[in-house]
Design a protein around this motif. Structure first.
Motif, PDB file in Angstrom:
ATOM      1  N   THR A  59       0.840  -1.201   0.000  1.00  0.00           N
ATOM      2  CA  THR A  59       0.000   0.000   0.000  1.00  0.00           C
ATOM      3  C   THR A  59       0.871   1.246   0.000  1.00  0.00           C
ATOM      4  O   THR A  59       2.084   1.177   0.208  1.00  0.00           O
ATOM      5  N   ALA A  60       0.223   2.398  -0.210  1.00  0.00           N
ATOM      6  CA  ALA A  60       0.942   3.670  -0.217  1.00  0.00           C
ATOM      7  C   ALA A  60       1.325   4.126   1.176  1.00  0.00           C
ATOM      8  O   ALA A  60       2.004   5.134   1.343  1.00  0.00           O
ATOM      9  N   VAL A  61       0.887   3.390   2.194  1.00  0.00           N
ATOM     10  CA  VAL A  61       1.305   3.632   3.574  1.00  0.00           C
ATOM     11  C   VAL A  61       2.486   2.721   3.860  1.00  0.00           C
ATOM     12  O   VAL A  61       2.397   1.496   3.678  1.00  0.00           O
ATOM     13  N   GLU A  62       3.589   3.292   4.300  1.00  0.00           N
ATOM     14  CA  GLU A  62       4.804   2.512   4.506  1.00  0.00           C
ATOM     15  C   GLU A  62       4.587   1.402   5.527  1.00  0.00           C
ATOM     16  O   GLU A  62       4.046   1.630   6.612  1.00  0.00           O
ATOM     17  N   CYS A  63       5.004   0.187   5.174  1.00  0.00           N
ATOM     18  CA  CYS A  63       4.854  -0.962   6.063  1.00  0.00           C
ATOM     19  C   CYS A  63       6.058  -1.076   6.989  1.00  0.00           C
ATOM     20  O   CYS A  63       7.090  -0.430   6.784  1.00  0.00           O
ATOM     21  N   ALA A  64       5.918  -1.904   8.029  1.00  0.00           N
ATOM     22  CA  ALA A  64       6.986  -2.042   9.023  1.00  0.00           C
ATOM     23  C   ALA A  64       8.209  -2.722   8.446  1.00  0.00           C
ATOM     24  O   ALA A  64       9.353  -2.318   8.718  1.00  0.00           O
ATOM     25  N   THR A  65       8.009  -3.772   7.655  1.00  0.00           N
ATOM     26  CA  THR A  65       9.111  -4.492   7.027  1.00  0.00           C
ATOM     27  C   THR A  65       8.815  -4.694   5.553  1.00  0.00           C
ATOM     28  O   THR A  65       7.649  -4.806   5.150  1.00  0.00           O
ATOM     29  N   SER A  66       9.862  -4.753   4.761  1.00  0.00           N
ATOM     30  CA  SER A  66       9.699  -4.922   3.318  1.00  0.00           C
ATOM     31  C   SER A  66       9.030  -6.255   3.002  1.00  0.00           C
ATOM     32  O   SER A  66       9.239  -7.260   3.690  1.00  0.00           O
ATOM     33  N   GLN A  67       8.200  -6.271   1.953  1.00  0.00           N
ATOM     34  CA  GLN A  67       7.477  -7.468   1.556  1.00  0.00           C
ATOM     35  C   GLN A  67       7.720  -7.764   0.080  1.00  0.00           C
ATOM     36  O   GLN A  67       8.142  -6.889  -0.680  1.00  0.00           O
ATOM     37  N   ASN A  68       7.463  -8.997  -0.313  1.00  0.00           N
ATOM     38  CA  ASN A  68       7.538  -9.333  -1.731  1.00  0.00           C
ATOM     39  C   ASN A  68       6.413  -8.617  -2.471  1.00  0.00           C
ATOM     40  O   ASN A  68       5.284  -8.559  -1.972  1.00  0.00           O
ATOM     41  N   PRO A  69       6.689  -8.083  -3.655  1.00  0.00           N
ATOM     42  CA  PRO A  69       5.618  -7.412  -4.396  1.00  0.00           C
ATOM     43  C   PRO A  69       4.536  -8.396  -4.829  1.00  0.00           C
ATOM     44  O   PRO A  69       4.809  -9.559  -5.108  1.00  0.00           O
ATOM     45  N   ILE A  70       3.307  -7.907  -4.869  1.00  0.00           N
ATOM     46  CA  ILE A  70       2.158  -8.726  -5.271  1.00  0.00           C
ATOM     47  C   ILE A  70       1.936  -8.535  -6.766  1.00  0.00           C
ATOM     48  O   ILE A  70       1.790  -7.409  -7.262  1.00  0.00           O
ATOM     49  N   VAL A  71       1.951  -9.639  -7.482  1.00  0.00           N
ATOM     50  CA  VAL A  71       1.806  -9.598  -8.936  1.00  0.00           C
ATOM     51  C   VAL A  71       0.407  -9.114  -9.317  1.00  0.00           C
ATOM     52  O   VAL A  71      -0.587  -9.510  -8.708  1.00  0.00           O
ATOM     53  N   GLY A  72       0.343  -8.238 -10.314  1.00  0.00           N
ATOM     54  CA  GLY A  72      -0.940  -7.825 -10.878  1.00  0.00           C
ATOM     55  C   GLY A  72      -1.601  -6.633 -10.229  1.00  0.00           C
ATOM     56  O   GLY A  72      -2.645  -6.185 -10.705  1.00  0.00           O
ATOM     57  N   VAL A  73      -1.024  -6.105  -9.145  1.00  0.00           N
ATOM     58  CA  VAL A  73      -1.590  -4.916  -8.500  1.00  0.00           C
ATOM     59  C   VAL A  73      -0.484  -3.881  -8.340  1.00  0.00           C
ATOM     60  O   VAL A  73       0.689  -4.168  -8.545  1.00  0.00           O
ATOM     61  N   THR A  74      -0.880  -2.673  -7.948  1.00  0.00           N
ATOM     62  CA  THR A  74       0.115  -1.623  -7.718  1.00  0.00           C
ATOM     63  C   THR A  74       0.749  -1.800  -6.344  1.00  0.00           C
ATOM     64  O   THR A  74       0.049  -1.859  -5.328  1.00  0.00           O
ATOM     65  N   ASN A  75       2.071  -1.924  -6.336  1.00  0.00           N
ATOM     66  CA  ASN A  75       2.841  -1.952  -5.105  1.00  0.00           C
ATOM     67  C   ASN A  75       3.579  -0.620  -4.984  1.00  0.00           C
ATOM     68  O   ASN A  75       3.512   0.227  -5.885  1.00  0.00           O
ATOM     69  N   TYR A  76       4.314  -0.437  -3.881  1.00  0.00           N
ATOM     70  CA  TYR A  76       5.002   0.834  -3.662  1.00  0.00           C
ATOM     71  C   TYR A  76       6.406   0.571  -3.137  1.00  0.00           C
ATOM     72  O   TYR A  76       6.600  -0.263  -2.246  1.00  0.00           O
ATOM     73  N   VAL A  77       7.366   1.292  -3.728  1.00  0.00           N
ATOM     74  CA  VAL A  77       8.744   1.205  -3.272  1.00  0.00           C
ATOM     75  C   VAL A  77       9.061   2.463  -2.466  1.00  0.00           C
ATOM     76  O   VAL A  77       8.866   3.589  -2.949  1.00  0.00           O
ATOM     77  N   PHE A  78       9.523   2.273  -1.228  1.00  0.00           N
ATOM     78  CA  PHE A  78       9.896   3.377  -0.355  1.00  0.00           C
ATOM     79  C   PHE A  78      11.421   3.417  -0.255  1.00  0.00           C
ATOM     80  O   PHE A  78      12.060   2.404   0.038  1.00  0.00           O
ATOM     81  N   VAL A  79      11.992   4.592  -0.518  1.00  0.00           N
ATOM     82  CA  VAL A  79      13.446   4.770  -0.452  1.00  0.00           C
ATOM     83  C   VAL A  79      13.756   5.953   0.456  1.00  0.00           C
ATOM     84  O   VAL A  79      13.151   7.030   0.312  1.00  0.00           O
TER      85      VAL A  79
END
Length: 341
Positions: free
Chosen positions: A79-99
């Motif tokens: 989601t567009a809300v930063e998660c606690a730990t990085s997760q594998n991206p979900i195929v077929g939907v919009t994921n978000y990269v936080f840097v």
């Protein structure tokens, strides 16, 4: 010559000498200045935004911190809300990269202005820059002193949803020091490049194996011989863990032709070997052609549930573009856990 003529001639000489002196002073002043005012302003405006390669990274370049490919400043969330730990991206939907951009580093100060670009490739090592990398997205950023978190949407995530990522901070006032085909060299010599290859592996005890891709490559212009190592932070036997490497027909034949070099392994199929000593196993003498990158598969399974995650690192070692004969060319940290889905 009349006295009037002599006075006119003397006046002309005075004017000419004055003009010549003025010209000489201008030339001398210009020569004394080390560079034009615009260049002096640019020099004093040097900024230094950096992204951590490892937790202990403070922006010094180059550095010897390892492994380079577990940057804590790159995170993938669903989601567009930063998660606690990085997760594998979900195929077929919009994921978000936080840097996370950190300002300042040791080589500059002030507000940094630039573009952050994020790229992906198949997990593993030996990925040639920029040949094997696909851009995920980019964002123009003003990085004030402190930590600036940049969010980049990741649309159209292809299957199987497991990738290596790099983040690159591009800024006129914060240039790269060196950049070539080798990602390890680029990341260690530029504090505005970071790399993350971390993959979560959730196993269902007693079920079939979970498969992950891994690629090894050669960034050189000549053939190279490489090694892949396997190392678990703690024994997998506590969960009845099993790791099988399926090299596939082509890479298995190259391994066999190279003498089937290895340790901590045993053949279990036509193209497969099992890791039986996961704290010190390796496959060696794998020959790769110039610019080549080949993929194989890792099959993970377990028989019992776990209390937490077990880190299992797979790393490619081989000759690099800086002349080092056995360099860390990249790898993946698999965080293995078990539990009922």
């Amino acid at each position: 010559m009349s006295s009037a003529g002599r006075r006119v001639r003397r006046a002309a000489l005075v004017v000419l000498a004055g003009a010549t002196l003025t010209s000489l002073l201008a030339v001398t002043a210009a020569a004394a200045a080390p560079f034009p005012a615009s260049e002096r302003a640019a020099a004093t405006a040097r900024t230094d935004v950096y992204i951590k390669d490892v937790a202990a990274d403070v922006g010094v370049e180059p550095h010897l911190l390892e492994p380079l490919w577990i940057s804590p400043d790159i995170k993938v969330c669903p989601t567009a809300v930063e998660c606690a730990t990085s997760q594998n991206p979900i195929v077929g939907v919009t994921n978000y990269v936080f840097v996370k951009l950190r300002n300042p580093g040791p080589y500059g100060s002030g507000v940094g202005s630039g573009v952050l670009r994020v790229y992906r490739t198949t997990p593993g090592g030996g990925a040639t820059w920029p040949t094997h990398w696909t851009e995920i997205g980019a964002s123009s950023v003003i990085a004030a002193p402190g930590v600036t978190t940049v969010t980049i949407p990741w649309t159209g995530v292809p299957g199987p949803g497991h990738f290596c990522l790099i983040a690159r901070w591009i800024s006129d006032s914060d240039p790269m020091t060196v950049e070539g085909p080798s990602i390890p060299i680029n990341a260690s010599h530029n504090n505005n490049i970071a790399w993350r290859n971390v993959d979560s592996v959730l196993l269902n005890p007693g079920a079939g194996p979970v498969v992950r891709p891994f690629a090894i490559g050669n960034t050189l212009r000549v053939p190279s011989r490489n090694e892949v190592t396997f190392a678990a932070a703690e024994p997998l036997r506590a969960i009845g863990g099993r790791v099988v490497v399926d090299l596939g027909p082509e890479l298995f034949e190259r391994w066999r032709a190279g003498g089937a070099v290895g340790a901590g392994i045993r053949p279990v199929g036509r193209t497969q070997v099992e890791i039986v000593e996961p704290t010190r196993a390796f496959l060696g003498n794998l020959e790769l052609n110039p610019g080549e990158r080949l993929r194989f598969s890792l099959l993970f399974s377990a028989e019992a549930e776990s209390d937490g995650e077990i880190a299992f690192n797979v790393t490619q070692f081989g000759p690099d573009n800086n002349g080092e004969r056995r360099a860390d060319l990249g790898g993946v940290q698999y965080l293995i856990s078990t539990g009922r889905r």
